[in-house]
Design an enzyme around this catalytic site. Structure first.
Site, PDB file in Angstrom:
ATOM      1  N   SER A  98       0.831  -1.194   0.000  1.00 34.27           N
ATOM      2  CA  SER A  98       0.000   0.000   0.000  1.00 34.27           C
ATOM      3  C   SER A  98       0.876   1.259   0.000  1.00 34.27           C
ATOM      4  O   SER A  98       1.758   1.388  -0.840  1.00 34.27           O
ATOM      5  CB  SER A  98      -0.955  -0.046   1.200  1.00 34.27           C
ATOM      6  N   ASP A 228      -5.718  -3.691  -2.817  1.00 30.59           N
ATOM      7  CA  ASP A 228      -4.703  -3.316  -1.829  1.00 30.59           C
ATOM      8  C   ASP A 228      -4.045  -4.532  -1.167  1.00 30.59           C
ATOM      9  O   ASP A 228      -4.727  -5.431  -0.681  1.00 30.59           O
ATOM     10  CB  ASP A 228      -5.359  -2.448  -0.758  1.00 30.59           C
TER      11      ASP A 228
END
Length: 343
Positions: A98, A228
């Site tokens: 991320s 993600d």
């Protein structure tokens, strides 16, 4: 940004929480961030079940750095990098999840610490990551009807095109042009496992690593549908270990679970933040078991997305403090493996 604040908090905190795996109550978190010993072997085994690819690294690294996810809490990793660099700690390989992937990729590309810091202090990265939400949300029923009719596209508020443009301008086009070997961790919605990229298109891999649903639409690459990486590997220490590194340094920017004053929960935002912290906290502890040195900067009160200049600067300083505290452990681990400081 101010008009979006509540929506951002709800989407990134409350809705994102539903993506994280559940844990049984006996996998307890204590005040000193330790994990119940009887579960340690089982947790390591569970972590290995998320693996679905093999890292493509040409030379075995001596020291690997794993940068965890956490939105703007990750700016603490800028402070960690500053201390490691100042103390000549060699970093042979970086793996990021991320926002940790964004910062890690920029550093691996050769950007200076000051350049990376400026992008967050000035709110440049935050601005390209957060779209104008109200009109987009108003259009969601129409977009869903279009998908139902055409059978094309994936659900999400934005495709992240502004962020992708930023990455295209900031990063090399391919992993192979980086100065430090680097991998970006993503989650495949189709298989439910982690997919880690270390070659090919770098900006797309970093974008996918940051595509937290339902804010961002999943990204299709080959036979995978990527979101993600934090959903399965928020602190990617295991991937640092899989690289074959002798020493794995991991950074976990999620605050430890502390007893909280009931008055803190007088807003929806604080309740949502707390829910996310509890869910992510156990996941982080499980993953942190793979690190030789786990650095945990103070990030309490930092929202996933913020352009508060003072808060960003203080969080970076907290990263420096935590890294300096961990420095003796890092040096000791290096000494055990006869790893020299950079010249």
């Amino acid at each position: 940004m101010s008009n979006n604040k509540w929506l951002v908090s709800a989407i990134f905190s409350g809705l994102a929480f539903s993506s994280f795996p559940a844990f049984s109550m006996d996998q307890s978190i204590s005040g000193d961030n330790t994990i119940n010993e009887k579960n340690e072997v089982a947790l390591k085994s569970l972590a290995n079940e998320t693996i679905s690819t093999v890292l493509d690294i040409k030379n075995k690294p001596r020291v690997a750095l794993a940068l965890g996810g956490g939105g703007c809490k990750c700016v603490a990793e800028i402070g960690v990098l500053r201390v490691l660099e100042a103390n000549k700690i060699p970093i042979d390989y970086i793996v990021g999840t991320s926002t940790g992937a964004t910062i890690g990729a920029m550093y691996a590309a050769g950007m200076s610490i000051d350049e990376i810091e400026k992008l967050y202090v000035k709110g440049i990265v935050q601005k390209v990551m957060i779209p104008t939400l109200v009109p987009r949300i108003a259009m969601l029923p129409i977009a869903q009807a279009e998908r139902d009719f055409t059978g094309k596209g994936y659900a999400g508020i934005t495709d992240g095109s502004n962020f992708k443009t930023f990455l295209d301008k900031t990063l090399p086009a391919i992993f192979e042009d980086l100065k430090i070997p680097f991998s970006a961790v993503t989650t495949d919605l189709i298989s439910g496992r982690s997919l880690v990229f270390s070659k090919g298109n770098l900006p797309i891999a970093v974008q996918a690593s940051n595509s937290l649903p339902p804010m961002y639409k999943p990204i299709a690459i080959d036979n995978a549908l990527l979101v993600d990486g934090a959903i399965r590997a928020n602190v990617p220490a295991l991937w640092g270990r899989k690289s074959g590194a002798d020493v794995v340094i991991a950074v976990d920017v999620d605050p430890p679970i502390r007893t909280q004053d009931p008055k803190y929960f007088d807003t929806f935002k604080h309740v949502l933040i707390r829910i996310t912290d509890i869910g992510v906290g156990e996941l982080d502890l499980r993953e942190g078991l793979e690190a030789d040195v786990l650095i945990r900067p103070e990030t309490f009160g930092v929202e996933l997305m913020t352009r508060d200049k003072n808060l960003i600067e203080n969080t970076i300083k907290n990263g420096e403090i935590a890294a300096n505290q961990a420095l003796p452990k890092i040096l000791n681990a290096m000494q055990l493996h006869n790893i020299a400081l950079k010249k």
